[in-house]
Write a protein that holds these residues in place. Structure first.
Motif, short mmCIF file in Angstrom:
data_model
loop_
_atom_site.label_atom_id
_atom_site.label_comp_id
_atom_site.label_asym_id
_atom_site.label_seq_id
_atom_site.Cartn_x
_atom_site.Cartn_y
_atom_site.Cartn_z
N ALA A 9 0.86 -1.19 0.00
CA ALA A 9 0.00 0.00 0.00
C ALA A 9 0.89 1.24 0.00
CB ALA A 9 -0.91 0.00 1.22
N LEU A 10 0.63 2.12 -0.92
CA LEU A 10 1.39 3.37 -1.03
C LEU A 10 0.46 4.55 -0.77
CD1 LEU A 10 3.56 2.75 -4.22
CD2 LEU A 10 4.18 2.36 -1.85
N THR A 11 1.04 5.65 -0.41
CA THR A 11 0.29 6.88 -0.26
C THR A 11 0.54 7.73 -1.49
OG1 THR A 11 0.60 6.81 2.13
CG2 THR A 11 -0.05 8.93 1.18
N ALA A 12 -0.54 8.22 -2.09
CA ALA A 12 -0.42 9.08 -3.27
C ALA A 12 -0.80 10.50 -2.87
CB ALA A 12 -1.34 8.59 -4.38
N ARG A 13 0.06 11.43 -3.21
CA ARG A 13 -0.25 12.85 -3.00
C ARG A 13 -0.47 13.45 -4.38
NH1 ARG A 13 3.94 14.55 1.75
NH2 ARG A 13 2.94 13.28 3.35
N LEU A 14 -1.66 13.97 -4.57
CA LEU A 14 -2.05 14.51 -5.87
C LEU A 14 -1.90 16.03 -5.87
CD1 LEU A 14 -5.32 12.44 -6.35
CD2 LEU A 14 -3.01 11.87 -7.09
N TYR A 15 -1.16 16.51 -6.83
CA TYR A 15 -0.99 17.94 -7.05
C TYR A 15 -1.55 18.26 -8.43
CZ TYR A 15 2.13 17.52 -3.06
OH TYR A 15 2.66 17.25 -1.82
#
Length: 184
Positions: A9-15
């Motif tokens: 499981a990864l964390t995605a930061r959306l910009y």
């Protein structure tokens, strides 16, 4: 994501212009943000570990990456896959290598020319991408004499059609017809 992180499981930061992927607190990948719901962003280098286990995966990843470059490249890759199916693995690898050598812009121009000529294969793209273009064709028996003209395509097709008719008639005459009496 890099292949060694598959299943985690990864964390995605959306910009607005990019996506960052984190494994815990460690940044593992940054990609430009793709517009659209079903958009995919492929980085073939992330799959290198998998390619050793599944060689066919290299062809599929390279193909997907190539078709994401431009609509003309997508059409060309489809043409190559259809016309040169038995050589597809080598052709896709060669096209991928050409992009790395030439850059996306020069590759795209050469592919557009090859597509317009319906010339399917990495060797054609390479020839069209060289600064001087493809080497001129030489006549097998030496230089073509001055004043020599080639027949038009229509003349060639007419002569070919006449030859095909001749062969078809000859074959029909050589085969015995049903119910026909043998020649004596």
């Amino acid at each position: 994501m890099p292949s060694h992180l598959v299943g985690q499981a990864l964390t995605a930061r959306l910009y607005e212009a990019r996506i960052e992927l984190y494994a815990g607190t460690i940044l593992v990948a940054t990609h430009p943000r793709h517009r659209g719901r079903q958009g995919r962003f492929i980085i073939p280098a992330h799959y290198e570990a998998i390619f050793a286990l599944k060689p066919r995966a290299r062809t599929m990843v390279y193909r997907d990456w190539l078709i994401s470059l431009a609509p003309a490249v997508e059409a060309y890759v489809k043409l190559v896959c259809r016309k040169r199916y038995t050589e597809m693995d080598g052709q896709i690898a060669a096209l991928y290598q050409l992009v790395q050598e030439l850059g996306a812009a020069a590759f795209g121009q050469a592919v557009a020319q090859a597509l317009a000529q319906q010339a399917s294969g990495a060797e054609y793209v390479r020839a069209l991408a060289t600064p001087e273009g493809p080497a001129p064709q030489r006549h097998p028996s030496g230089p073509i004499p001055a004043g020599h003209t080639s027949p038009s395509q229509r003349e060639v097709e007419r002569e070919l059609a006449q030859y095909e008719q001749y062969v078809a008639n000859r074959t029909a005459l050589a085969e015995p017809q049903e119910g026909a009496a043998p020649c004596r």
